[in-house]
Design an enzyme around this catalytic site. Structure first.
Site, PDB file in Angstrom:
ATOM      1  N   ARG A 167       0.770  -1.020  -0.106  1.00 27.48           N
ATOM      2  CA  ARG A 167       0.085  -0.073  -0.054  1.00 27.48           C
ATOM      3  C   ARG A 167       0.785   1.337  -0.008  1.00 27.48           C
ATOM      4  NH1 ARG A 167      -4.960  -2.408   2.487  1.00 27.48           N
ATOM      5  NH2 ARG A 167      -6.410  -0.579   2.877  1.00 27.48           N
ATOM      6  N   ARG A 218     -17.603  -3.180  11.077  1.00 24.15           N
ATOM      7  CA  ARG A 218     -16.363  -3.258  11.513  1.00 24.15           C
ATOM      8  C   ARG A 218     -16.318  -1.765  12.005  1.00 24.15           C
ATOM      9  NH1 ARG A 218     -12.569  -4.308   6.431  1.00 24.15           N
ATOM     10  NH2 ARG A 218     -11.565  -2.418   6.902  1.00 24.15           N
TER      11      ARG A 218
HETATM   12  P1  ADP Z   1      -9.897  -1.412   3.059  1.00 22.59           P
HETATM   13  O1  ADP Z   1      -8.834  -1.348   2.081  1.00 22.59           O
HETATM   14  O2  ADP Z   1     -11.293  -1.510   2.835  1.00 22.59           O
HETATM   15  O3  ADP Z   1      -9.654   0.029   4.045  1.00 22.59           O
HETATM   16  P2  ADP Z   1      -8.414  -3.438   5.067  1.00 22.59           P
HETATM   17  O4  ADP Z   1      -9.061  -4.576   5.516  1.00 22.59           O
HETATM   18  O5  ADP Z   1      -7.736  -3.731   3.732  1.00 22.59           O
HETATM   19  O6  ADP Z   1      -9.816  -2.364   4.105  1.00 22.59           O
HETATM   20  O7  ADP Z   1      -7.795  -2.453   5.716  1.00 22.59           O
HETATM   21  C1  ADP Z   1      -7.999  -2.028   6.823  1.00 22.59           C
HETATM   22  C2  ADP Z   1      -7.071  -1.233   7.524  1.00 22.59           C
HETATM   23  O8  ADP Z   1      -5.874  -2.188   7.870  1.00 22.59           O
HETATM   24  C3  ADP Z   1      -6.531  -0.047   6.786  1.00 22.59           C
HETATM   25  O9  ADP Z   1      -7.127   1.298   7.319  1.00 22.59           O
HETATM   26  C4  ADP Z   1      -4.909  -0.078   7.685  1.00 22.59           C
HETATM   27  O10 ADP Z   1      -5.049   0.606   8.823  1.00 22.59           O
HETATM   28  C5  ADP Z   1      -4.762  -1.206   7.909  1.00 22.59           C
HETATM   29  N1  ADP Z   1      -3.980  -1.927   6.757  1.00 22.59           N
HETATM   30  C6  ADP Z   1      -4.311  -2.857   6.012  1.00 22.59           C
HETATM   31  N2  ADP Z   1      -3.333  -3.476   5.151  1.00 22.59           N
HETATM   32  C7  ADP Z   1      -2.480  -2.548   5.168  1.00 22.59           C
HETATM   33  C8  ADP Z   1      -1.130  -2.212   4.728  1.00 22.59           C
HETATM   34  N3  ADP Z   1      -0.617  -2.878   3.633  1.00 22.59           N
HETATM   35  N4  ADP Z   1      -0.272  -1.293   5.057  1.00 22.59           N
HETATM   36  C9  ADP Z   1      -0.616  -0.550   6.105  1.00 22.59           C
HETATM   37  N5  ADP Z   1      -1.887  -0.741   7.085  1.00 22.59           N
HETATM   38  C10 ADP Z   1      -2.687  -1.459   6.551  1.00 22.59           C
END
Ligand code: ADP
Length: 206
Positions: free
Chosen positions: A87, A151
């Site tokens: 990300r 959530r």
């Molecule tokens: P969405 O993409 O719908 O926001 P996710 O379940 O993928 O839902 O992510 C939820 C949260 O988890 C993000 O807002 C962040 O806080 C954390 N997160 C998930 N993947 C990452 C990542 N690769 N890097 C940093 N934070 C992450």
């Protein structure tokens, strides 16, 4: 070599749904950093405790924590569908195994908010939507009978922060992936089967 793909996109763009379908079809593991982080938080591990405040605020978790949690699950010799990872440019550069392709699911912010505010999940992560994909019995998971809940980070003001984080930290990564010829854009609007057809077509062409 098996599939090594990353599924990216803004909040509620359908990454989880499409990543799990792709992983099943290609018989590779589906690894969602969001799910791994939520599991660590639910289990109150030390890493989960460190990650918790970031998720609660809708901010990205620092790269070192995310890399640590992913390294416990990522088998570099097997293929994978990564969901919500990388990300940031830093996360991409830290990946030991080269990505073959990144699929970006595109949806407008208003559609994302509509999807998220109606989203309900069970403790095992099965996902429903009160209008678009309602469970047979309201508030109960069809698959395991567990209660459904919203959530914590699916509240509208937190969703707006998640979008800001996406624009600030993930969009620069998308520019980089595009420059390296790894990025495929797919229209993420419409029902999951329609989007799945588009993803399959994009992969056939990519
Ligand atoms: P969405 O993409 O719908 O926001 P996710 O379940 O993928 O839902 O992510 C939820 C949260 O988890 C993000 O807002 C962040 O806080 C954390 N997160 C998930 N993947 C990452 C990542 N690769 N890097 C940093 N934070 C992450």
């Amino acid at each position: 070599m098996t599939l090594r793909l990353a599924m990216l996109g803004p909040p509620a763009s359908g990454k989880g749904t499409q990543a799990s379908r792709l992983a099943e079809r290609h018989d590779v593991p589906h690894l969602s950093t969001g799910d791994l982080l939520r599991e660590a938080i639910a289990a109150a591990t030390e890493l989960g405790e460190r990650a918790r405040p970031f998720l609660e605020r809708g901010e990205l978790v620092p790269d070192d924590l995310v890399l640590e949690i992913l390294s416990t699950r990522l088998d570099p010799t097997a293929g994978f569908v990564l969901d919500g990872f990388p990300r940031t440019v830093g996360q991409f550069e830290a990946l030991e195994v080269p990505l073959e392709l990144a699929v970006k699911l595109e949806i407008p912010q208003e559609e994302s908010i509509r999807r998220i505010t109606g989203r309900r999940v069970c403790p095992d992560g099965h996902v429903f939507h009160v209008d678009y994909d309602p469970p047979e019995e309201p508030g109960v998971c069809d698959l395991d009978g567990e209660p459904l809940h919203q959530r914590e980070d699916d509240r509208e003001e937190i969703v707006r922060t998640r979008w800001r984080e996406y624009e600030r930290l993930t969009e620069p990564l998308l520019v980089r992936l595009d420059g390296e010829g790894l990025l495929v854009r797919v229209d993420g609007t419409g029902d999951p089967d329609t989007v799945e057809q588009r993803v399959r077509r994009a992969l056939d062409q990519g």
